[in-house]
Design an enzyme around this catalytic site. Structure first.
Site, PDB file in Angstrom:
ATOM      1  N   GLY A  50       0.842  -1.199   0.060  1.00  0.00           N
ATOM      2  CA  GLY A  50      -0.059  -0.104   0.236  1.00  0.00           C
ATOM      3  C   GLY A  50       0.697   1.199   0.004  1.00  0.00           C
ATOM      4  O   GLY A  50       0.608   2.152  -0.658  1.00  0.00           O
ATOM      5  N   ARG A  51       2.095   1.107   0.828  1.00  0.00           N
ATOM      6  CA  ARG A  51       2.936   2.418   0.839  1.00  0.00           C
ATOM      7  C   ARG A  51       3.333   2.639  -0.545  1.00  0.00           C
ATOM      8  O   ARG A  51       3.694   3.911  -0.966  1.00  0.00           O
ATOM      9  CB  ARG A  51       3.771   2.357   1.884  1.00  0.00           C
ATOM     10  CG  ARG A  51       3.058   2.243   3.217  1.00  0.00           C
ATOM     11  CD  ARG A  51       3.959   1.769   4.485  1.00  0.00           C
ATOM     12  NE  ARG A  51       3.430   1.907   5.685  1.00  0.00           N
ATOM     13  CZ  ARG A  51       3.689   1.133   6.845  1.00  0.00           C
ATOM     14  NH1 ARG A  51       4.752   0.410   6.922  1.00  0.00           N
ATOM     15  NH2 ARG A  51       2.967   1.475   8.069  1.00  0.00           N
ATOM     16  N   PHE A  83      10.979  35.119 -14.477  1.00  0.00           N
ATOM     17  CA  PHE A  83      11.768  35.408 -13.104  1.00  0.00           C
ATOM     18  C   PHE A  83      12.497  34.382 -12.745  1.00  0.00           C
ATOM     19  O   PHE A  83      11.936  33.148 -12.581  1.00  0.00           O
ATOM     20  CB  PHE A  83      10.848  36.028 -12.187  1.00  0.00           C
ATOM     21  CG  PHE A  83      10.143  37.434 -12.634  1.00  0.00           C
ATOM     22  CD1 PHE A  83      10.885  38.576 -12.507  1.00  0.00           C
ATOM     23  CD2 PHE A  83       8.787  37.409 -13.247  1.00  0.00           C
ATOM     24  CE1 PHE A  83      10.349  39.743 -12.964  1.00  0.00           C
ATOM     25  CE2 PHE A  83       8.260  38.508 -13.592  1.00  0.00           C
ATOM     26  CZ  PHE A  83       9.366  39.760 -13.446  1.00  0.00           C
ATOM     27  N   GLN A  84      13.934  34.646 -12.349  1.00  0.00           N
ATOM     28  CA  GLN A  84      14.569  33.420 -11.906  1.00  0.00           C
ATOM     29  C   GLN A  84      14.286  32.766 -10.709  1.00  0.00           C
ATOM     30  O   GLN A  84      14.342  31.633 -10.503  1.00  0.00           O
ATOM     31  CB  GLN A  84      15.983  33.850 -11.696  1.00  0.00           C
ATOM     32  CG  GLN A  84      17.058  32.881 -11.755  1.00  0.00           C
ATOM     33  CD  GLN A  84      18.563  33.008 -11.822  1.00  0.00           C
ATOM     34  OE1 GLN A  84      18.954  34.118 -10.898  1.00  0.00           O
ATOM     35  NE2 GLN A  84      19.359  32.921 -12.541  1.00  0.00           N
ATOM     36  N   GLU A 119      -1.689   5.374   5.611  1.00  0.00           N
ATOM     37  CA  GLU A 119      -0.822   4.006   5.906  1.00  0.00           C
ATOM     38  C   GLU A 119       0.657   4.461   6.385  1.00  0.00           C
ATOM     39  O   GLU A 119       1.795   3.776   5.924  1.00  0.00           O
ATOM     40  CB  GLU A 119      -0.484   3.747   4.150  1.00  0.00           C
ATOM     41  CG  GLU A 119      -1.916   3.783   3.463  1.00  0.00           C
ATOM     42  CD  GLU A 119      -2.022   2.707   2.560  1.00  0.00           C
ATOM     43  OE1 GLU A 119      -1.155   1.862   2.215  1.00  0.00           O
ATOM     44  OE2 GLU A 119      -3.162   2.496   1.865  1.00  0.00           O
TER      45      GLU A 119
HETATM   46  N1  CAA Z   1       5.432  -7.666   7.071  1.00  0.00           N
HETATM   47  C1  CAA Z   1       5.300  -9.035   7.798  1.00  0.00           C
HETATM   48  N2  CAA Z   1       5.499  -9.134   9.048  1.00  0.00           N
HETATM   49  C2  CAA Z   1       6.030  -7.889   9.583  1.00  0.00           C
HETATM   50  C3  CAA Z   1       6.183  -6.650   8.836  1.00  0.00           C
HETATM   51  C4  CAA Z   1       5.952  -6.527   7.644  1.00  0.00           C
HETATM   52  N3  CAA Z   1       5.846  -5.291   7.030  1.00  0.00           N
HETATM   53  N4  CAA Z   1       6.385  -5.689   9.974  1.00  0.00           N
HETATM   54  C5  CAA Z   1       6.401  -6.164  11.127  1.00  0.00           C
HETATM   55  N5  CAA Z   1       6.373  -7.471  11.065  1.00  0.00           N
HETATM   56  C6  CAA Z   1       6.246  -8.534  12.111  1.00  0.00           C
HETATM   57  C7  CAA Z   1       7.373  -8.619  12.769  1.00  0.00           C
HETATM   58  O1  CAA Z   1       8.457  -9.538  12.169  1.00  0.00           O
HETATM   59  C8  CAA Z   1       7.189  -8.992  14.355  1.00  0.00           C
HETATM   60  O2  CAA Z   1       6.858 -10.461  13.864  1.00  0.00           O
HETATM   61  P1  CAA Z   1       7.668 -11.601  15.268  1.00  0.00           P
HETATM   62  O3  CAA Z   1       7.294 -10.980  16.524  1.00  0.00           O
HETATM   63  O4  CAA Z   1       7.212 -12.748  14.908  1.00  0.00           O
HETATM   64  O5  CAA Z   1       9.184 -11.313  14.942  1.00  0.00           O
HETATM   65  C9  CAA Z   1       5.972  -8.300  14.423  1.00  0.00           C
HETATM   66  O6  CAA Z   1       5.192  -8.278  12.885  1.00  0.00           O
HETATM   67  C10 CAA Z   1       5.745  -7.256  15.045  1.00  0.00           C
HETATM   68  O7  CAA Z   1       6.657  -6.366  14.597  1.00  0.00           O
HETATM   69  P2  CAA Z   1       7.087  -4.854  15.270  1.00  0.00           P
HETATM   70  O8  CAA Z   1       7.674  -5.408  16.546  1.00  0.00           O
HETATM   71  O9  CAA Z   1       8.032  -4.215  14.454  1.00  0.00           O
HETATM   72  O10 CAA Z   1       5.689  -4.192  15.769  1.00  0.00           O
HETATM   73  P3  CAA Z   1       5.619  -2.933  16.432  1.00  0.00           P
HETATM   74  O11 CAA Z   1       4.227  -2.929  17.194  1.00  0.00           O
HETATM   75  O12 CAA Z   1       6.933  -2.242  16.913  1.00  0.00           O
HETATM   76  O13 CAA Z   1       5.104  -2.057  15.245  1.00  0.00           O
HETATM   77  C11 CAA Z   1       5.179  -0.258  13.144  1.00  0.00           C
HETATM   78  C12 CAA Z   1       5.743  -1.631  14.008  1.00  0.00           C
HETATM   79  C13 CAA Z   1       6.019  -0.173  12.065  1.00  0.00           C
HETATM   80  C14 CAA Z   1       5.215   0.784  14.189  1.00  0.00           C
HETATM   81  C15 CAA Z   1       3.760  -0.659  12.914  1.00  0.00           C
HETATM   82  O14 CAA Z   1       3.029  -0.654  14.286  1.00  0.00           O
HETATM   83  C16 CAA Z   1       3.118   0.420  11.955  1.00  0.00           C
HETATM   84  O15 CAA Z   1       3.350   0.250  10.808  1.00  0.00           O
HETATM   85  N6  CAA Z   1       2.208   1.406  12.272  1.00  0.00           N
HETATM   86  C17 CAA Z   1       1.457   2.161  11.531  1.00  0.00           C
HETATM   87  C18 CAA Z   1       0.298   1.587  11.336  1.00  0.00           C
HETATM   88  C19 CAA Z   1      -0.268   1.943   9.802  1.00  0.00           C
HETATM   89  O16 CAA Z   1       0.480   2.068   9.158  1.00  0.00           O
HETATM   90  N7  CAA Z   1      -1.870   2.376   9.818  1.00  0.00           N
HETATM   91  C20 CAA Z   1      -2.165   2.839   8.603  1.00  0.00           C
HETATM   92  C21 CAA Z   1      -3.779   2.583   8.640  1.00  0.00           C
HETATM   93  S1  CAA Z   1      -4.496   1.923   7.426  1.00  0.00           S
HETATM   94  C22 CAA Z   1      -4.575   3.091   6.207  1.00  0.00           C
HETATM   95  O17 CAA Z   1      -4.220   4.360   6.494  1.00  0.00           O
HETATM   96  C23 CAA Z   1      -5.116   2.895   5.006  1.00  0.00           C
HETATM   97  C24 CAA Z   1      -6.291   3.618   4.250  1.00  0.00           C
HETATM   98  O18 CAA Z   1      -7.135   3.597   4.567  1.00  0.00           O
HETATM   99  C25 CAA Z   1      -5.690   4.739   3.509  1.00  0.00           C
END
Ligand code: CAA
Length: 376
Positions: free
Chosen positions: A236-237, A272-273, A357
């Site tokens: 998505g990003r 204009f620059q 996102e």
């Molecule tokens: N793919 C797969 N697994 C992943 C991953 C990824 N990209 N990122 C993390 N994981 C896994 C990790 O490996 C970990 O697994 P294990 O415990 O088995 O090792 C687990 O997930 C937890 O990972 P973190 O410890 O890194 O998790 P965290 O709680 O510290 O959070 C964060 C990380 C990056 C801050 C995350 O919470 C985040 O992305 N937050 C933002 C939320 C967001 O983007 N919200 C968007 C809302 S939706 C939207 O906006 C859509 C719309 O409608 C337009």
């Protein structure tokens, strides 16, 4: 850009000029989402571009999808984001759904007949997504959902919702992903947000009150919801970056055209620059953004899912878009601040790209964590 991507952009440019541009000012003012416009985009094959043909998709690449989103967002960020989020939902179903779930839900989404929506955020869990509180309690034959989701893109117009809810312990390991359908008993819509931008795309609260979801609507397995959500956001990003790049392209185009036609002090203001330097910087920022978005999409297409690149593309393209659209309003001056020209809408629509996102602060967290992994 490949010949196919060029063709995609040309076809969409014609479509947007005919079907979106004539109504955009009115629809932005009134918040009117035209389902027929979305469905026409579906008929042209743009609502399920990256999905396999077996389920009605076009079987194209993420690079092709980013080309399409860049063109649509030049006219409307709202329709572009509706497609981008719906495609994210489809990719979740395709990657984590079983054959029955795919057959049941994908064709209506890939054809554009229906819209898909991704439901992660809650009032107390935005950036800290793993702390979400909506519960899904196991019951005979399924789960009972209770709680609410906030700031949900396409809330109310979508039919298929991928809802992250807690089936187990605190933290990310207790989260599961469910398919919930519009009209399911116990599922209703809360307040519709009044926003600065993305006015055509509805953002709404979802409310679950003892909402029964059959077991067959659980995706992949209990406890996998957080990973499903995070891996979908990696895709998505990239698409949010593409939307930002398209909007920046339009803002630059408007700036150059206007400044060539507007005369002050007996010469076009383009001469204009001070303004030339602004537009040169806008063009450089835009190219950097596009290159990162295309590189991230390319890696994804090669099966090398690179979280760091996806976050970099989103961060760079959306920050650039905010700057470029703000500068475009400055270059157009008084008229730039009015709805007579599209740049004020582009500037309003740009702001949320730095928030959705994952905020751009969260993108930096993701990038830094990957750097730590890489070098320690
Ligand atoms: N793919 C797969 N697994 C992943 C991953 C990824 N990209 N990122 C993390 N994981 C896994 C990790 O490996 C970990 O697994 P294990 O415990 O088995 O090792 C687990 O997930 C937890 O990972 P973190 O410890 O890194 O998790 P965290 O709680 O510290 O959070 C964060 C990380 C990056 C801050 C995350 O919470 C985040 O992305 N937050 C933002 C939320 C967001 O983007 N919200 C968007 C809302 S939706 C939207 O906006 C859509 C719309 O409608 C337009």
């Amino acid at each position: 850009m490949s010949d196919l991507q060029l063709q995609i952009r040309q076809e969409l440019q014609k479509f947007c000029q005919k079907q979106i541009e004539p109504h955009i000012e009115h629809d932005d003012e009134t918040g009117l989402f035209r389902m027929d416009v979305f469905q026409q985009l579906g008929q042209l094959g743009f609502c399920g571009m990256t999905l396999p043909e077996e389920f009605g998709g076009a079987g194209l690449s993420y690079k092709d999808l980013t080309a399409a989103l860049m063109e649509i967002s030049k006219s409307s960020a709202s329709y572009a984001v509706t497609i981008s989020v719906s495609t994210m939902v489809q990719s979740i179903l395709d990657q984590y759904g079983n054959q029955k779930q795919k057959e049941k839900y994908l064709p209506a989404l890939t054809s554009g007949e229906e819209i898909g929506s991704f439901c992660l955020s809650e009032s107390s869990s935005g950036s800290d997504a793993a702390s979400l509180k909506t519960t899904a309690k196991k019951t005979e034959g399924g789960y009972i959902l209770n709680g609410s989701k906030l700031w949900i893109t396409s809330g109310g117009i979508a039919k298929t919702y991928i809802v992250m809810a807690r089936t187990g312990e605190e933290g990310h390991k207790g989260i599961s992903a469910f398919i919930v359908r519009d009209g399911d008993k116990g599922f209703s819509y809360g307040k519709k947000e009044k926003k600065m931008g993305w006015k055509i795309s509805p953002t709404r609260e979802l409310v679950f009150e003892n909402c029964f979801v059959p077991e067959e609507n659980l995706l992949a397995g209990e406890g996998l919801g957080f990973k499903i959500a995070m891996s979908a956001l990696d895709r998505g990003r990239i698409t949010i970056g593409a939307i930002a790049a398209g909007m920046s392209e339009r803002a630059l185009e408007e700036s150059v055209k206007y400044s060539l036609g507007r005369t002050q002090f007996n010469q076009p203001i383009f001469e204009f620059q001070g303004l030339q330097f602004m537009m040169a910087d806008m063009a450089v920022e835009l190219e950097c953004a596009k290159l990162l978005v295309e590189k991230a999409a390319d890696l994804f297409d090669q099966g090398r899912n690179d979280q760091k690149l996806a976050s970099m593309a989103k961060l760079k393209a959306t920050d650039a878009c905010m700057k470029i659209t703000t500068d475009a309003v400055q270059i157009l001056g008084g008229v730039g601040y009015t709805s007579e020209y599209p740049v004020e809408r582009l500037m309003r629509d740009a702001k949320v790209l730095q928030i959705v996102e994952g905020t751009n602060q969260i993108q930096r967290v993701v990038i830094a964590r990957q750097l730590k992994k890489q070098f320690s």
